[in-house]
Design a protein around this motif. Structure first.
Motif, mmCIF file in Angstrom:
data_model
loop_
_atom_site.group_PDB
_atom_site.id
_atom_site.type_symbol
_atom_site.label_atom_id
_atom_site.label_comp_id
_atom_site.label_asym_id
_atom_site.label_seq_id
_atom_site.Cartn_x
_atom_site.Cartn_y
_atom_site.Cartn_z
ATOM 1 N N TYR A 92 0.829 -1.195 0.000
ATOM 2 C CA TYR A 92 0.000 0.000 0.000
ATOM 3 C C TYR A 92 0.871 1.255 0.000
ATOM 4 N N TRP A 93 1.907 1.203 0.821
ATOM 5 C CA TRP A 93 2.836 2.340 0.915
ATOM 6 C C TRP A 93 3.525 2.588 -0.434
ATOM 7 N N LEU A 94 3.872 1.535 -1.132
ATOM 8 C CA LEU A 94 4.536 1.665 -2.426
ATOM 9 C C LEU A 94 3.590 2.168 -3.516
ATOM 10 N N LEU A 95 2.315 1.798 -3.433
ATOM 11 C CA LEU A 95 1.367 2.118 -4.508
ATOM 12 C C LEU A 95 0.636 3.437 -4.311
ATOM 13 N N ASP A 96 0.489 3.864 -3.063
ATOM 14 C CA ASP A 96 -0.289 5.071 -2.763
ATOM 15 C C ASP A 96 0.654 6.247 -2.545
ATOM 16 N N LYS A 97 0.635 7.211 -3.434
ATOM 17 C CA LYS A 97 1.556 8.349 -3.342
ATOM 18 C C LYS A 97 1.328 9.157 -2.064
ATOM 19 N N THR A 98 0.068 9.275 -1.651
ATOM 20 C CA THR A 98 -0.222 10.023 -0.424
ATOM 21 C C THR A 98 0.319 9.291 0.796
ATOM 22 N N GLN A 125 4.104 9.321 1.417
ATOM 23 C CA GLN A 125 4.765 10.500 1.969
ATOM 24 C C GLN A 125 5.074 10.339 3.455
ATOM 25 N N THR A 126 4.475 9.315 4.066
ATOM 26 C CA THR A 126 4.759 8.987 5.468
ATOM 27 C C THR A 126 5.986 8.090 5.534
ATOM 28 N N HIS A 127 6.839 8.282 6.543
ATOM 29 C CA HIS A 127 7.997 7.406 6.707
ATOM 30 C C HIS A 127 7.538 5.957 6.838
ATOM 31 N N PHE A 128 8.221 5.072 6.130
ATOM 32 C CA PHE A 128 7.863 3.659 6.147
ATOM 33 C C PHE A 128 7.807 3.116 7.569
#
Length: 520
Positions: free
Chosen positions: A121-127, A130-133
């Motif tokens: 989700y983190w890789l696919l969602d640009k918004t 923007q949060t640190h992994f």
């Protein structure tokens, strides 16, 4: 070795942190207190100061101290210890722009992958991206930002809310290990200078002569003589494999810095700040900071390096203020040769970016203690297996350290450009990075259980530095927003718990120093 015999006598040469870690591991395994025929002797020079490399550790050290039987409270009280929950990497991904820094955390808790793995989700969602992994997969990075310790005052020794390691005073730590080894584990200590190493016709070490009247004989010798590798290289002709073409930093300037005031905040993490030609570590102990600049002498002169450290500390420095450490980067092709085993700096060293020094000293000593055969008849086979494992461990560690440099987008100096040259990567790391362009790393990408850095470590560094894994081909699989929101909620609740139940780091340390800890 001429005669087949039981292995009963061990001599360790060198009394730094590596030597005493090896002594504790061997004594814990062989138990000379219970078997009077077992003898473990450490000979160290009263004239040679130890380098004292490493003020940072990884969580393995927590397990080691508990295994040795050392009280965690006593360790914290005697070794100027603070807790380490992460390494905060500042300006590693890109060079600072107009004074604005970037950072990411390599925390010690395993990534939280339930109720949903947030990584795709983190890789696919640009918004979301923007949060640190680390902020999305664990509460620990939030705890670091809050500046709280990893445990509550009433938590038992070696337990806590989060996984943790330590920052420590290396000299005081060595003293604690030596005292424990001698008083509680049955290790003998001889204060002497080794004058000569004697070998027999089979090129086994037969005995050592010192500046004392007596000689030292043993069935097996452990070389902890530092970079000079007195036994393994000078006496037995061991071969050192240099990694200087892969890991470019080879020099460090270290300094101890007092706090500005007694109540100054102690970060519960190591700070690693990238510079144009290296990086600076900043470690907060109870009574002081340990700061050092690791750089490449090929890319920067000593004068310029000293100025870099001066600029960081915002104070003028002279060469008399710092300790210069020349690093011999690489490892022994065979750490176990005949009846000699190299440990610590004699065995190898790579730069201390991920607290690799004490990690390798500790882990390889434990591996050796558990692989040491009872009889010399099996020594050659044990040595073969040990050397294979240790070489793999060093190679994988070099890969992991190299990853930090290679993933950087910095191009503000030749140092970073050289580090980003794919020709300096191992085939193993090249292949992994190629696979991870279109696939998130999994446990099955790591074939060797002995490797010190594995899946969770790679995830934090890869995605802390925004490695561009492309999952567009399977985006339709990741639409479970409810589970994602549940995970976010759980992280938020964890942050509230930290605010309510965990103390500021310095406050926790002061409590432990005054009142100790509950025994496990």
């Amino acid at each position: 070795m001429a005669d087949k015999q039981n292995i009963k006598r061990i001599v360790i040469v060198g009394g730094g942190t590596a030597g005493w870690l090896a002594a504790c591991h061997l004594a814990k395994k062989l138990e000379p207190f219970k078997d009077s025929t077992i003898s473990i002797t450490l000979v160290d020079s009263p004239d040679i100061p130890t380098i004292g490399v490493g003020e940072g550790t990884v969580p393995v050290m927590k397990d080691t101290l508990r295994y040795f039987g050392i009280s965690e409270a006593e360790f914290v009280q005697k070794c100027d210890v603070s807790f380490k929950q992460s390494i905060k990497f500042v300006d590693w991904e890109v060079a600072p722009n107009k004074g604005q820094s970037s950072f990411y955390h390599h925390i010690f808790d395993f990534p939280k992958l339930t109720p949903v793995d947030v990584t795709p989700y983190w890789l696919l969602d640009k918004t979301l991206g923007q949060t640190h992994f680390a902020d999305l997969v664990s509460v620990q990075s939030h705890a670091c930002a809050l500046g709280v310790g990893p445990k509550r005052p009433n938590d038992k020794e070696y337990t806590g809310i989060f996984n943790y390691a330590y920052h420590l005073d290396a000299g005081k730590f060595t003293q604690l290990l030596s005292q424990h080894a001698i008083e509680n584990l049955g290790v003998k200590n001889v204060k002497a200078n080794v004058v000569d190493v004697h070998t027999n016709k089979q090129n086994f070490i037969s005995h050592l002569t010192t500046d004392l009247p007596s000689t030292l004989t043993a069935d097996i010798f452990v070389d902890c003589t530092g970079f000079k590798a007195l036994l393994i290289e000078q006496a037995l002709g061991g071969e050192f494999l240099s990694k200087k073409e892969v890991l470019l930093t080879d020099t460090a300037f270290a300094i101890q810095v007092p706090y500005d005031h007694p109540e100054q905040t102690i970060p519960p993490f190591t700070i690693s700040t990238a510079q144009e030609n290296g990086w600076i570590w900043d470690i907060g102990l109870q009574s002081r900071r340990g700061v050092g600049y690791v750089f490449s002498s090929k890319h920067q002169s000593d004068d310029d390096a000293l100025q870099t450290l001066s600029d960081y500390l915002k104070r003028p420095l002279t060469y008399s203020d710092v300790r210069k450490i020349k690093m011999k980067v690489g490892y022994q092709k065979r750490a176990w040769v005949n009846n000699c085993v190299a440990m610590g700096l004699s065995q190898g060293f790579v730069e201390p970016l991920e607290a690799t020094g004490l990690l390798m000293f500790d882990v390889t000593a434990r591996v050796f203690a558990n692989m040491l055969p009872a009889h010399t008849e099996n020594m050659a086979l044990s040595a073969k297996r040990f050397n294979q494992d240790i070489c793999q461990m060093w190679e994988s560690t070099c890969d992991f350290i190299k990853l930090h440099y290679y993933l950087s987008k910095r191009d503000d100096s030749e140092f970073w450009k050289d580090n980003r040259n794919s020709a300096s990567l191992s085939d193993e790391l090249k292949e992994k990075l190629e696979v991870w362009k279109y696939k998130i790393p999994s446990q099955f990408d790591f074939r060797y259980t002995i490797d010190s850095f594995r899946l969770d470590n790679f995830l934090y560094v890869l995605y802390g530095m925004n490695f561009p894994t492309n999952l567009s081909h399977e985006a339709s699989k990741y639409t479970d927003v409810d589970k994602l929101n549940k995970l976010k909620y759980e992280i938020d609740q964890g942050v509230l718990f930290c605010k309510k139940h965990l103390q500021p780091h310095r406050t926790l340390l002061e409590h432990i120093c005054r009142h100790g800890m509950a025994k496990g």
